[in-house]
Enzyme design. Structure first.
Site, short mmCIF file in Angstrom:
data_model
loop_
_atom_site.label_atom_id
_atom_site.label_comp_id
_atom_site.label_asym_id
_atom_site.label_seq_id
_atom_site.Cartn_x
_atom_site.Cartn_y
_atom_site.Cartn_z
N GLU A 22 0.84 -1.20 0.00
CA GLU A 22 0.00 0.00 0.00
C GLU A 22 0.87 1.26 0.00
O GLU A 22 0.65 2.18 0.79
CB GLU A 22 -0.95 0.01 1.22
CG GLU A 22 -2.01 -1.07 1.17
CD GLU A 22 -3.09 -0.93 2.23
OE1 GLU A 22 -4.17 -1.48 2.02
OE2 GLU A 22 -2.86 -0.25 3.26
N GLU A 32 -6.23 -7.91 -0.61
CA GLU A 32 -6.68 -8.06 0.78
C GLU A 32 -8.18 -7.84 0.81
O GLU A 32 -8.65 -6.70 0.74
CB GLU A 32 -5.99 -7.05 1.69
CG GLU A 32 -4.50 -7.31 1.83
CD GLU A 32 -3.82 -6.30 2.72
OE1 GLU A 32 -4.50 -5.65 3.55
OE2 GLU A 32 -2.59 -6.14 2.58
C1 GLA Z 1 -3.88 -2.84 5.05
C2 GLA Z 1 -2.50 -3.48 5.11
C3 GLA Z 1 -2.50 -4.77 5.89
C4 GLA Z 1 -3.31 -4.63 7.16
C5 GLA Z 1 -4.72 -4.20 6.81
C6 GLA Z 1 -5.63 -4.03 8.00
O1 GLA Z 1 -4.58 -3.34 4.02
O2 GLA Z 1 -1.97 -3.70 3.83
O3 GLA Z 1 -1.17 -5.11 6.19
O4 GLA Z 1 -2.70 -3.69 7.98
O5 GLA Z 1 -4.67 -2.95 6.19
O6 GLA Z 1 -5.70 -5.17 8.74
#
Ligand code: GLA
EC number: 3.2.1.23
Length: 591
Positions: A159, A235
């Site tokens: 991210e 995710e």
């Molecule tokens: C983001 C991050 C993950 C995690 C999620 C929340 O998507 O990429 O590593 O922190 O948020 O659980």
């Protein structure tokens, strides 16, 4: 298993055929290594064809110059177990991983030097990453699909668009990863936000997206940024993490299942975050700070399909049913978890923490002529004791900032707490001379946003009503593991009476017999705040602030007789005993 994994015009291609990745996140560093195979097998039984894991740099390199790939850190073995189950693997080696993991995986020792850049093209930061990659990427490269292994893709950074916009940095990471023989597709992932999707990727990376709902709309957003190639939600947040002092998060299985159905119906690939959350053992939990510092709980159950203790939940069955509409799902179902043994363990011996500190049983004392941070003392986690002498005139303690929570004692008597979450900085002191001990806990390094990489301990000086306090002695508490001399002293410690409340800070110990290898749930009711060790393993933190009411104790840590239980209680406990109960209690949920 196939031997070629590629990005096609609309789909991922496995040996030239369209392949829908139906993956689940499972972090080897959050699960006892004896349970890896069981959790992977259950992922296959839910219908998943792939396991995704981050690699947490600070797990392998707790101190500068060290790198460990054995036992609970044996990434190669974890990937081999995935292959043995006939599944594929996606590896996300960061270097930054977020993941509610301390520092987002970035080692404290690296960022203690303020000149080291964080998540940008900076020579010292990149040199350290080059070393980190060199230490583990060869074992990932050797396990790629075209070498007969399970690894089908690798993600670069995490991210990134939510943090920075340094294309040179991303390009340097790509060069390093490719330089270590990673030939499978390289991915980026970013949130459902146009600017983030824009900043977080490069043409050399295949974009993916992260979200927890509104799949159709979010996949359309991803499509705008990437006109061709497979759509993937890297995710799919099918639950959420918990923070101390807040409610326990759950996400309804029905809603999750419907969203998953929408996603798979479009032919998109998915990685469930999390399939199995596991546990933030020891001091490994991260924290968020968007104005208020909120540390993550020891449990990382995440309300995932497979519960923290490896039990299939209603969400497991709901998701399995959806997956079965799109892919072959084995008929076999995992067994429900049996109730855990219930027993009460009396704690029979005690050693006041400050006695142990004075006797040098928790580490050597260092002398300073200024107020050091934890990082100045080359300490990257846990608790540090700051000590100095005060007079009656001092009257008040005021610090620049406390990271993250300080228990203040005068001649061993608690006088108050300074909490970062509570935005506290100042505490009145009794008007008498004595020895001041400020016991500071790093409650977890921030894992998201601009505060990644900050130092811990007492920051920015300490003043009283009449002066700056500069003469400090510190002890970086050696807690993981507890030293043999300390354990021997605790063994000889004061005998405890069954019904008498305990005054902290104190170390207490007891032993118990039970069913070897069975999972247990330690109920923390009646206890204040502290740490638990079982047979020398630092299980993690507990806190009456909740929401978590039980700590998960993995069966492989237990033998039939003579299990040793140690607690460090900072404040006080109703009675010197702990209860093991039949199942987890993760706390009250938001209505
Ligand atoms: C983001 C991050 C993950 C995690 C999620 C929340 O998507 O990429 O590593 O922190 O948020 O659980």
């Amino acid at each position: 298993m196939g031997s070629r994994f590629e990005i096609g015009d609309r789909d991922f291609l496995l040996d030239g055929e369209p392949f829908q990745v139906i993956s689940g996140a499972l972090h080897y560093f959050r699960v006892h290594p004896d349970q890896w195979a069981d959790r992977i097998r259950k992922a296959r039984l839910m219908g998943l064809n792939t396991i995704e894991t981050y690699v947490a740099w600070n797990v392998h390199a707790p101190r500068r110059g060290e790198f460990d790939l054995t036992g609970p850190r044996d990434l190669g073995r974890f990937l081999d177990l995935i292959a043995a189950e006939g599944m594929y693997a996606i590896v996300r080696p960061g270097p930054y991983i977020c993941a509610e993991w301390t520092g987002g995986g970035l080692p404290g020792w690296l960022l203690a030097d303020p000149d080291v850049g964080v998540r940008r093209h900076e020579p010292r930061y990149l040199a350290a990453i080059a070393e980190y990659y060199a230490q583990h990427l060869p074992l990932v490269a050797a396990r790629q699909i075209d070498h007969g292994g399970p690894v089908i893709a690798v993600q670069v950074e995490n991210e990134y668009g939510a943090y920075g916009e340094d294309a040179d940095y991303l390009r340097a990471l790509i060069d390093l990863v490719r330089g270590h023989g990673i030939t499978v597709p390289l991915l980026s992932c970013d949130q459902a936000d146009d600017a983030m999707q824009q900043r977080g990727s490069l043409p050399e990376l295949h974009r993916t997206i992260t979200f927890g709902s509104r799949a159709t709309e979010r996949l359309a957003l991803l499509r705008r940024h990437q006109p061709t190639g497979p759509l993937m939600c890297m995710e799919f947040w099918n639950g959420w993490f918990d923070s101390w002092g807040r409610q326990h998060h759950v996400a309804p299985p029905g809603t999750n299942a419907q969203d998953l159905d929408d996603l798979l119906a479009q032919g998109a690939s998915v990685n469930l975050y999390m399939f199995h959350g596991g546990t933030n053992f020891g001091f490994t939990n991260g924290a968020n700070d968007k104005g208020t510092y909120l540390p993550i709980t020891t449990s990382y159950d995440y309300d995932a399909p497979l519960a923290e203790h490896g039990a299939p939940t209603p969400k497991f069955h709901a998701m399995r049913e959806v997956i079965a509409r799109y892919a072959p799902v084995p008929d076999e179902l995992p067994e429900p978890a049996p109730p855990a043994p219930e027993l009460t363990v009396p704690l029979t011996r005690a050693l006041p923490l400050l006695d142990a500190l004075d006797a040098g049983l928790l580490g050597d004392q260092r002398v300073w002529d200024r107020l050091p941070t934890m990082d100045d003392a080359a300490q990257w986690e846990g608790l540090i004791a700051y000590r100095t002498t005060i007079t009656a005139e001092d009257a008040v303690l005021s610090v620049g900032e406390v990271r993250d929570r300080a228990l203040v004692l005068l001649d061993g008597e608690p006088v108050g707490v300074l909490s970062r979450t509570g935005h506290d900085r100042t505490l009145p002191l009794p008007r008498r001379a004595g020895e001041l001990t400020v016991l500071v806990e790093d409650q977890g390094r921030v894992n998201y946003g601009p505060k990644i990489g900050e130092t811990k301990g007492l920051i920015g000086g300490a003043r009283t009503a009449v002066r700056e306090l500069t003469d400090w002695r510190t002890v970086s508490l050696e807690l993981d593991p507890l030293g043999p001399e300390l354990l021997a002293a605790l063994d000889r410690g004061a005998a405890l009476q069954p019904e008498t409340p305990l005054a902290g800070p104190v170390l207490v110990a007891g032993s118990f017999d039970t069913v070897a290898g069975a999972d247990h749930f330690l109920r923390t009711d009646g206890w204040g705040k502290g740490l638990v060790w079982v047979n020398g393993f630092l299980l993690g933190r507990y806190w009456s602030a909740g929401p978590t009411g039980t700590l998960y104790l993995p069966g492989p840590l237990l033998r039939e007789t003579g299990n040793e239980l140690v607690l460090l209680e900072l404040h006080g406990a109703a009675a010197p005993r702990v209860e093991f109960v039949a199942g987890p209690d993760l706390g009250p949920i938001e209505e």
